[in-house]
Design an enzyme around this catalytic site. Structure first.
Site, short mmCIF file in Angstrom:
data_model
loop_
_atom_site.label_atom_id
_atom_site.label_comp_id
_atom_site.label_asym_id
_atom_site.label_seq_id
_atom_site.Cartn_x
_atom_site.Cartn_y
_atom_site.Cartn_z
N LYS A 58 -9.59 20.16 -21.01
CA LYS A 58 -10.36 19.18 -21.80
C LYS A 58 -9.70 17.79 -21.74
CE LYS A 58 -12.49 22.16 -21.83
NZ LYS A 58 -12.41 23.59 -21.49
N VAL A 191 -17.93 28.83 -15.64
CA VAL A 191 -17.55 27.77 -16.57
C VAL A 191 -16.38 26.95 -16.02
CG1 VAL A 191 -16.67 27.32 -18.89
CG2 VAL A 191 -18.31 29.17 -18.52
N ILE A 192 -15.33 27.65 -15.58
CA ILE A 192 -14.11 26.95 -15.16
C ILE A 192 -14.36 26.15 -13.87
CG2 ILE A 192 -11.70 27.28 -14.44
CD1 ILE A 192 -11.60 29.68 -16.36
N VAL A 245 -18.03 33.45 -0.03
CA VAL A 245 -16.90 33.06 0.80
C VAL A 245 -16.28 34.31 1.42
CG1 VAL A 245 -14.58 32.04 0.76
CG2 VAL A 245 -16.45 30.98 -0.53
N VAL A 281 -12.95 32.39 -9.48
CA VAL A 281 -13.88 33.51 -9.41
C VAL A 281 -13.71 34.47 -10.59
CG1 VAL A 281 -14.14 33.38 -6.92
CG2 VAL A 281 -12.30 34.76 -7.87
N GLY A 282 -13.16 33.97 -11.67
CA GLY A 282 -13.04 34.78 -12.88
C GLY A 282 -11.60 35.09 -13.22
N ASP A 323 -8.15 38.19 -24.58
CA ASP A 323 -8.65 38.40 -23.22
C ASP A 323 -8.29 39.76 -22.64
OD1 ASP A 323 -9.60 35.82 -23.27
OD2 ASP A 323 -8.50 35.13 -21.50
N ALA A 331 -11.02 31.60 -26.22
CA ALA A 331 -9.91 31.47 -27.15
C ALA A 331 -10.33 31.81 -28.58
CB ALA A 331 -9.35 30.05 -27.08
N HIS A 455 -28.78 10.49 -41.27
CA HIS A 455 -29.43 9.68 -40.25
C HIS A 455 -28.62 8.41 -40.03
CE1 HIS A 455 -32.53 7.69 -37.96
NE2 HIS A 455 -32.35 6.61 -38.71
#
Ligand code: FAD
Ligand code: AMP
Length: 484
Positions: A58, A191-192, A245, A281-282, A323, A331, A455
């Site tokens: 990030k 995502v990565i 690949v 790839v994960g 994980d 996370a 607003h």
């Protein structure tokens, strides 16, 4: 035999360090064992998230986006500049400083909460014993009443693209490039891959993303995924689906090294040359070398530690979180599991709502979602209603020149209960959190519609999408509500 603890936590990532802190808060004598050391031999807390994952990615996403904004978007605000430069080394050093600050912060939190920390690689033995081998090769065995395993995950390597120095790298290597590669290949449009591809594309790399699947972001709502692909391609990411690949070869010397990537798609086999290649790839659970054969903890067929809904393993008093166990590799999922296990050890009945875990892709615009997608509901034969609102109709988004994207809210056709929210747009990660809270409290789309939103805010897009579910959005023309 050395000291006995009430709780031993293995791994100081967001699952482990949060579990350790919560155990200590609940009055348990807790130690957290971590094997990650820096180049000076000091233990590094924070796991993948703080060291090589969420936070450093990030930091680079934010830096690279500021550069892109200055380059492409300032003009519309009437701001001009005569020379814009990137100092990649400085950008990367800033990221490293943030990492250092946060990992040091975890050490501070351990101290403040009374969590002990031990450096070394832990191995679970039988009878609730843990053997720790430190960097000097010394082994010590510790006893505990309860053990929480939070060993995390590591990037998957594929034989067709073995890592090589700084030319063929995994996500960790891609966070440490010291210059912008001219031609960058990314294997995997997950995502990565999309986040790291975006960082280097914004800084000027020509980025090609090779993805084996035919479908783009299959876990996201199909409509949002379609929009996301268009937007990212417009930004310059060359996303090639259905592209597997099959081999790589690194040629040349020093700075002129390059990698030839062989791949196959529906049209046949091809090759392409890149200056750098990122393999995304994960990730796989880090469960090897962790468990003695007689420790009583079992793995599932994919190598994850087998646990029940409450994160208890097959061995009494031994839990696993984050994980290293089933579920999304996020996370916040691991941290909540850490809290749940700590509280259950302390006798509370804490549970996690696994159906309400938000997911975010920090591209620009961000992509974020929670709950069910339209395609999931269709497949399950559940009738639902949809309301959506484009950021192009939001005053706040227009003021910020951030009009790409939309908010979509899905509610049950019969009860009106909110079932899902899917956003592509500015601050999607923060906006989706409002709907996570709504879902947690069992809210209906009408509840959201009857809530007062300030607003002008981007949040008003969430409000209007909820109003649109009932067919009475104010700031867009409503479609006749229909059940799907
Ligand atoms: P980890 O963070 O992997 O921590 C496990 C720790 O255990 C490590 O420190 C490891 O050294 C230690 N350990 C392992 N084995 C042993 C042992 N035998 N003895 C002692 N210590 C041991 N997730 C999000 O939610 N949001 C994001 O934006 C996001 N971005 C990401 C970006 C990238 C580039 C990557 C790679 C990941 C990202 N993730 C993100 C995923 C997130 O980092 C992980 O889901 C999270 O770190 C998992 O936490 P954990 O505690 O289970 O494991
Ligand atoms: P994620 O699991 O979200 O990190 O995404 C990893 C992506 O990599 C998945 O979409 C996979 O389909 C993709 N992938 C895995 N192996 C290959 C390969 N050999 N070539 C191209 N893409 C791959």
């Amino acid at each position: 035999m050395s000291e006995k603890y009430e709780v031993i936590v293995i791994g100081a990532g967001p699952a482990g360090y949060v579990a350790a802190i919560r155990c200590a808060q609940l009055g348990m004598k807790t130690v957290c064992i971590e094997k990650w050391v820096d180049d000076k031999g000091s233990v590094k807390l924070g796991g993948t998230c703080l060291n090589t994952g969420c936070i450093p990615s990030k930091a680079l996403l934010d830096s690279s986006y500021k550069y892109l904004e200055a380059k492409e978007d300032f003009d519309v605000h009437g701001i001009s500049h005569s020379s814009l430069q990137i100092d990649v080394k400085k950008m990367v050093a800033r990221k490293d400083k943030i990492v250092q600050q946060l990992t040091g912060g975890v050490a501070g939190l351990f101290k403040a909460n009374g969590v002990s920390s031990i450096e070394g690689a832990a191995r679970l033995l039988a009878n609730k014993q843990v053997e720790v081998s430190n960097a000097a090769g010394e082994k010590t065995v510790y006893d505990a009443d309860k053990i929480i395993i939070a060993a995390g995950s590591v990037p998957v390597n594929i034989p067709s693209a073995p890592l090589l120095d700084d030319v063929v790298v995994d996500s960790t290597g891609a966070l440490a490039f010291t210059s912008v590669p001219k031609r960058l290949g990314v294997i995997g449009a997950g995502v990565i891959g999309l986040e790291l591809g975006s960082v280097w594309s914004r800084l000027g790399a020509q980025v090609t993303v090779l993805e084996a699947l035919d479908e783009f972001l299959p876990a996201a709502d199909a409509g949002i995924a379609k929009d996301a692909k268009k937007v990212l391609q417009k930004q310059g990411l060359d996303i090639r689906l259905g592209t597997r690949v099959t081999g790589t070869e690194v040629k040349g010397k020093g700075r002129s090294r390059e990698v030839t990537v062989e791949y196959s798609d529906a049209k046949g086999t091809h090759s392409e040359v890149f200056d750098k290649l990122i393999v995304c790839v994960g990730r796989r659970p880090l469960s090897e070398h962790l468990l003695a054969p007689d420790c009583g903890v079992n793995l599932d067929e994919r190598g994850f530690i087998f646990v029940n809904e409450q994160c208890a393993t097959d061995a009494r008093d031994i839990y696993a979180v984050g994980d290293v166990v089933r579920g999304p590799m996020l996370a916040h999922k691991g941290s909540e599991e850490g809290v749940m296990v700590a509280e259950r050890i302390a006798g509370k009945k804490t549970q996690i709502n696994y159906d309400n875990i938000p997911a975010v892709i920090y591209t620009h615009p961000e992509i974020a979602w929670v709950g069910k997608t339209e395609q999931e509901l269709k497949a399950a034969g559940i009738e639902y209603k949809v309301g959506s609102f484009p950021f192009a109709a939001s005053g706040r988004a227009l003021a910020a020149n951030e009009t790409t994207g939309m908010v979509k809210i899905i509610a049950a056709a019969d009860t009106d209960r909110v079932l899902g929210c899917h956003i592509i747009g500015p601050s999607a990660a923060d906006l989706v959190q409002q709907v996570v809270i709504a879902i947690e409290f069992g809210a209906s789309s009408e509840d959201l519609a009857l809530t007062v939103f300030s607003h002008p805010t981007l949040s008003e897009a969430v409000h209007e999408a909820a109003l649109a579910v009932g067919g009475h959005a104010i700031h867009i023309a409503n479609r006749k509500p229909r059940k799907k």
